[in-house]
Enzyme design. Structure first.
Site, PDB file in Angstrom:
ATOM      1  N   LYS A  95       0.820  -1.229   0.000  1.00  0.00           N
ATOM      2  CA  LYS A  95       0.000   0.000   0.000  1.00  0.00           C
ATOM      3  C   LYS A  95       0.850   1.273   0.000  1.00  0.00           C
ATOM      4  CE  LYS A  95      -4.052  -2.173   0.448  1.00  0.00           C
ATOM      5  NZ  LYS A  95      -5.145  -2.131  -0.525  1.00  0.00           N
ATOM      6  N   GLU A 117     -10.397   5.396   3.455  1.00  0.00           N
ATOM      7  CA  GLU A 117     -10.931   4.229   4.156  1.00  0.00           C
ATOM      8  C   GLU A 117      -9.789   3.256   4.387  1.00  0.00           C
ATOM      9  OE1 GLU A 117     -10.689   4.582   0.970  1.00  0.00           O
ATOM     10  OE2 GLU A 117      -9.799   2.651   0.412  1.00  0.00           O
ATOM     11  N   SER A 385       1.843  -9.686  -0.716  1.00  0.00           N
ATOM     12  CA  SER A 385       1.495  -8.259  -0.639  1.00  0.00           C
ATOM     13  C   SER A 385       1.736  -7.636   0.727  1.00  0.00           C
ATOM     14  CB  SER A 385       0.037  -8.071  -1.053  1.00  0.00           C
ATOM     15  OG  SER A 385      -0.813  -8.889  -0.262  1.00  0.00           O
TER      16      SER A 385
END
Ligand SMILES: Cc1ncc(COP(=O)(O)O)c(C=O)c1O
Length: 401
Positions: A95, A117, A385
């Site tokens: 991210k 969010e 990830s």
């Protein structure tokens, strides 16, 4: 510049459509704000100083390039399994790749605050980190269920200076957090920028987040060729909104011998409505939260209840690029259940000494299943990830360890 980064098959038309998916649907007031973000995005990706600053931060702050690791013990099942170690990035997931870009853009646009969010808290932590680094305020909306489950990430966001807005509406998970964050954004459009956490939402978000995430696949393709020779047979990633998957897939789209495999959460079973989030597998076409895609819906078109053991995959919609890749037959979408995810979480922890995020464990679960069906000459590249620190208390309790 964008066309150099993103494959033509995942570039939108002028209205933000990828085939019949995507678009920019929403409140007219929001349209002006989205146009400002889109103009800014088009400018920065042609701005050498901006690109230079982003590359500097990727290398010296995030720790890129992330390595590719050959998981030899896992590979004893059959095919060779390789991991792209996005879990080793600063903040522990992919991210941060788009958060650095989004916060740099917000700053360039003169904004004082970023709003978003979060589901698993990884996007929230990454955004709070980038905001702290670059001197912006940060407001994160998170469902109350996820707050309880992912409390280490909530503490990290607080320490980093973010304001957390708990969302108790509906199921109290990711979809409601998106609604709440958008609503808050509408009330403070001038000073703030919505910094979405995946390749979802109205244009330009799917393209912009894909652009910032495309570094994963560009690195991986080159690393794989240099370290192991040739290309993998399959590249595999979990799919929530789809940002880590698209980040990896993008560089391999023209390599038609390489299968692009997205893995969605089958939760407690595909036969249990409301207890999975297998959007690509069982969703229907329609509009959700400002864009068109396949999403899990009730008979009247409202988004259905969803569930996944991984909070970051617990979303009824999916990025428009993935829907398009599915439509044109270039992407394959598979599923892994909660139970398979937990098994994979433990296998990677105990056989390789790597504790993965529950989200990423879905991709690992599929890779383990697939490897056992293939010969040892086949090679699977999995996007790991994120790391599992946020999930350890939950797993200890769930498995009564
Ligand atoms: C580690 C990790 N992987 C994957 C995801 C799913 O998001 P996406 O599909 O956008 O990569 C999340 C979302 O929170 C996450 O934290």
């Amino acid at each position: 510049m964008v066309s150099e980064q993103l494959n033509a098959l995942v570039l939108p038309d002028a209205d933000g459509n990828f085939g019949k998916h995507g678009g920019k649907i929403g409140h007219p007031q929001l349209a002006a704000a989205l146009a400002e973000i889109e103009d800014g995005f088009r400018q920065i990706i042609r701005d050498e100083a901006f690109i230079g600053e982003m590359k500097r931060l990727q290398a010296t702050y995030v720790g890129r390039p992330s390595p590719i690791y050959h998981a030899r013990t896992l590979s004893q099942r059959g095919a060779q399994i390789y991991l792209k170690r996005e879990d080793l990035n600063h903040t522990g997931a992919h991210k941060i790749n788009h958060c650095i870009g989004e916060v740099l853009l917000a700053k360039k646009l003169g904004k004082k605050k970023v709003i978003a969010e979060t589901g698993a808290g990884q996007h929230g932590v990454a955004l709070a980190t980038a905001a702290a680094l670059l001197g912006l305020e940060c407001e994160i909306h998170m469902g109350v269920v996820d707050i309880a489950k992912e409390h280490p990430n909530v503490s990290r966001m607080k320490i980093l200076g973010a304001k957390i807005v708990p969302v108790s509406a509906g199921a109290g998970t990711l979809k409601e957090a998106v609604d709440s964050a958008f609503e808050s954004y509408m009330g403070q459009l001038g000073d703030s920028m919505f910094a979405i956490g995946s390749v979802v939402g109205p244009a330009p978000y799917p393209e912009m987040v894909a652009y910032f995430q495309s570094i994963v696949g560009h690195e991986a393709r080159e690393q794989f060729q240099n370290q192991y020779g040739g290309l993998p047979d399959e590249v595999i990633a979990c799919v929530g909104g789809g940002s880590n998957a698209l980040g990896l897939f993008n560089a391999f789209i023209d390599d038609t011998d390489v299968a692009l495999v997205g893995v969605e959460p089958a939760g407690e079973g595909l036969d249990k409505p409301g207890r999975h989030a297998a959007t690509m597998t069982l969703g229907q076409f329609g509009n959700i939260q400002g864009f068109n895609c396949y999403y899990l819906q009730e008979a009247d078109g409202t988004p259905a209840a969803v569930h996944s053991i991984a909070s970051g995959l617990d979303y009824p919609g999916v990025g428009p690029q993935h829907c398009h890749l599915k439509d044109i037959g270039r992407g394959r979408y598979e599923t892994a259940t909660d139970a398979e995810c937990l098994d994979a979480f433990m296998a990677l922890s105990r056989e390789e000494g790597i504790i993965p995020a529950l989200e990423s464990s879905h991709a690992v679960a599929y890779a383990l299943r697939r490897a056992a069906k293939l010969g040892s000459d086949k090679r699977l590249l999995v996007n790991l990830s994120g790391r599992g620190d946020k999930d350890i208390d939950f797993v200890i309790e769930k498995l009564a360890l």
